[in-house]
Design a protein around this motif. Structure first.
Motif, PDB file in Angstrom:
ATOM      1  N   THR A 347       0.863  -1.073   0.171  1.00  0.00           N
ATOM      2  CA  THR A 347      -0.177  -0.060  -0.020  1.00  0.00           C
ATOM      3  C   THR A 347       0.957   1.167  -0.019  1.00  0.00           C
ATOM      4  N   HIS A 348       0.412   2.372  -0.587  1.00  0.00           N
ATOM      5  CA  HIS A 348       1.072   3.556  -0.393  1.00  0.00           C
ATOM      6  C   HIS A 348       0.184   4.803  -0.675  1.00  0.00           C
ATOM      7  N   ARG A 349       0.134   5.794  -0.006  1.00  0.00           N
ATOM      8  CA  ARG A 349      -0.763   6.878  -0.220  1.00  0.00           C
ATOM      9  C   ARG A 349      -1.035   7.361  -1.627  1.00  0.00           C
ATOM     10  N   ASN A 350       0.063   7.271  -2.383  1.00  0.00           N
ATOM     11  CA  ASN A 350      -0.293   7.767  -3.699  1.00  0.00           C
ATOM     12  C   ASN A 350      -0.623   6.800  -4.619  1.00  0.00           C
ATOM     13  N   ALA A 352      -2.243   3.236  -3.767  1.00  0.00           N
ATOM     14  CA  ALA A 352      -2.994   2.024  -3.493  1.00  0.00           C
ATOM     15  C   ALA A 352      -3.460   2.311  -1.967  1.00  0.00           C
ATOM     16  N   GLN A 353      -4.752   2.236  -1.969  1.00  0.00           N
ATOM     17  CA  GLN A 353      -5.294   2.576  -0.381  1.00  0.00           C
ATOM     18  C   GLN A 353      -5.956   0.812  -0.009  1.00  0.00           C
ATOM     19  N   SER A 354      -5.881   0.054  -0.697  1.00  0.00           N
ATOM     20  CA  SER A 354      -6.203  -1.295  -0.287  1.00  0.00           C
ATOM     21  C   SER A 354      -5.449  -2.413  -1.086  1.00  0.00           C
ATOM     22  N   CYS A 355      -5.583  -3.527  -0.579  1.00  0.00           N
ATOM     23  CA  CYS A 355      -4.859  -4.587  -1.358  1.00  0.00           C
ATOM     24  C   CYS A 355      -5.487  -5.940  -1.089  1.00  0.00           C
ATOM     25  N   ASP A 378      -7.050   2.016  -7.922  1.00  0.00           N
ATOM     26  CA  ASP A 378      -6.259   2.308  -6.382  1.00  0.00           C
ATOM     27  C   ASP A 378      -6.346   1.421  -5.474  1.00  0.00           C
ATOM     28  N   GLN A 379      -6.058   0.068  -6.116  1.00  0.00           N
ATOM     29  CA  GLN A 379      -5.857  -1.122  -5.119  1.00  0.00           C
ATOM     30  C   GLN A 379      -4.703  -1.963  -5.596  1.00  0.00           C
TER      31      GLN A 379
END
Ligand SMILES: C[S@@+](CC[C@H](N)C(=O)[O-])C[C@H]1O[C@@H](n2cnc3c(N)ncnc32)[C@H](O)[C@@H]1O
Length: 464
Positions: A347-350, A352-355, A378-379
């Motif tokens: 995950t990374h703020r820029n 991916a907010q989910s995995c 975003d995943q």
């Protein structure tokens, strides 16, 4: 192994040292600590060597062949290359163990770096290739093994025969000693409370009772062995591996990890290639029950984490139904291991907010995932067992709306010295992979986070 490690009893045995300088003195001190009887031969013998208590005889002259007649061991420490070669040849002809200092090719044995906590002795050798490294390891072990271990071992040694007669059963004895070593008595020794500790040890021996120990019920530990690198095992995993009676392991557990298990433990390989199980799953489940019912402490070693695509749940369901005590030890799953060792954060703020973790291999060989839900820019998607289905997975994700430029990586044998990372995007990853010869296990990571690989990748040959 180029040299076989063994410990020799030299007490009161004649050991001959040819040479009378500082190097000979160093070796003499080493042999003196094993209570050998030393004979030193050299035209010049330094004062400290002459004064060493264990030096039994000195011959202040040149070496003669007959000097080795009664020797158990020979050390050659002269500056005369020809003489060193000659004595080494003579010793080899007479099957006499010989060490020519700093000349491994003339030696039949080499002297290790030693951590001496007698009666516990740790010997480290680099086979003559990196003595400085061996010494540095010794320094680390010196600080890791407190001197009190010597006293603990000596006290255990004194009571060994008594415990053996009270507990004729080998397993019962092992359980008894394991309790001592891992329990409060050993802690007292290590804290320096020796008289208390010795008293408690005697009490423990006096009050031990065979029947109680023998009847210890069997149990199973389902242990996650991590993604392959032995450094990534947990302490609990290692402790259980080193006290198990039986180990069941499969293909994903590397031989280096299996080697860390208790040497006397029975090891059973249960295979598990994708469609080729050495032992089918129901038989593994049954075997675990039977081994525990026989009173064994069983460790079921599984790659990664037992509860992530590991069928760990199925294995302990049977144990729960049969009333067998069990525990589950988490391991580092391939997704975490591969992500960390490739420098691709999950995950990374820029980015991916989910995995999500998915399997690319379904029972009937198809890949049938909820593509709509997966196709979220975003995943991060982590695909286990996805090598065969890789082209299909990339195509479906594009068909369900992910950009064909979405970054994607395949990590091969992650966390191990053989790790390889192939990066591309959904459009070209399958082609890039098909151009290389790839060795399982492999894991796919899909999503913007793969962009960070170039910047954050850290595990290079230098780290391996
Ligand atoms: C049956 S699953 C077991 C997963 C395991 N329980 C875990 O938590 O990692 C096997 C799959 O894990 C992945 N895997 C395990 N170890 C790996 C490694 N060192 N490098 C890459 N992938 C690995 C591969 O996708 C492999 O096909």
């Amino acid at each position: 192994m180029d040299y076989f490690p063994a410990f020799m009893n030299l007490k009161s045995r004649e050991c001959v040292i040819v040479g009378g300088g500082q190097v000979a003195l160093r070796k003499a001190r080493l042999l003196a600590s094993a209570n050998a009887q030393l004979v030193v031969i050299a035209p010049d013998i330094c004062k400290e060597l002459k004064n060493l208590k264990q030096v039994h005889t000195t011959h202040q002259r040149e070496f003669r062949d007959a000097d080795i007649d009664n020797a158990t061991l020979l050390i050659v420490a002269t500056n005369d290359t020809k003489l060193n070669e000659y004595i080494s040849r003579l010793a080899h002809l007479n099957n006499l163990p010989v060490n020519v200092v700093d000349n491994p090719s003339l030696c039949s044995f080499i002297t290790p770096s030693i951590v001496d906590r007698s009666p516990i002795v740790v010997a480290i050798s680099s086979g003559g290739s990196a003595p400085v490294l061996a010494r540095s390891l010794r320094a680390r072990l010196e600080s890791y093994i407190p001197p009190e271990y010597g006293q603990l071992a000596a006290s255990m040694g004194e009571l060994r025969a008594q415990v053996k007669s009270k507990l004729p059963n080998e397993r019962a004895r092992r359980i008894f000693w394991e309790k001592i070593v891992n329990g409060p008595i050993a802690k007292q020794f290590l804290r320096g409370n020796q008289s208390n500790a010795i008293e408690q040890l005697h009490q423990a021996v006096d009050s031990t009772d065979n029947a109680a120990n023998v009847k210890t019920p069997g149990s199973v530990a389902l242990v996650g062995a991590g993604p392959g690198n032995p450094d990534l095992l947990t302490f609990r995993a290692l402790r259980l591996m080193q006290s198990a009676d039986v180990i069941l392991h499969d293909r994903l557990v590397s031989p280096e990890i299996v080697d860390l298990c208790r040497r006397d433990a029975e090891r059973i390989y249960v295979g598990k290639q994708r469609d080729n199980h050495a032992l089918p799953q129901p038989k593994i489940n049954q075997l675990l029950i039977e081994l525990a019912q026989q009173g064994n402490s069983v460790v079921r070693l599984k790659g990664g984490d037992p509860f992530i695509f590991g069928r760990g749940g199925e294995e302990i369901e049977g144990l729960a139904e049969a009333g067998i005590p069990f525990e589950v030890v988490p391991g580092i799953t391939a997704a975490s291991g591969c992500a960390s060792y490739s420098g691709i954060p999950l995950t990374h703020r820029n980015y991916a907010q989910s995995c999500v973790f998915v399997t690319g291999h379904l029972k009937n060989g198809t890949v049938n995932l909820d593509w709509q839900k997966l196709a979220n820019p975003d995943q991060t998607i982590v695909v286990y067992m996805g090598l065969e289905g890789l082209p299909n997975i990339c195509r479906e994700l594009i068909n369900h709306g992910l950009a064909d430029t979405t970054p994607a990586a395949l990590i091969e044998q992650g966390t191990t010295p053989q790790q390889q990372v192939i990066t591309g995007d959904l459009n070209n990853l399958a082609e890039l992979v098909s151009e290389k010869s790839v060795t399982a296990p492999t894991l796919m990571i899909i999503g913007g986070v793969v962009n960070l690989y170039e910047k954050l990748s850290w595990f290079s040959v230098a780290n391996k």
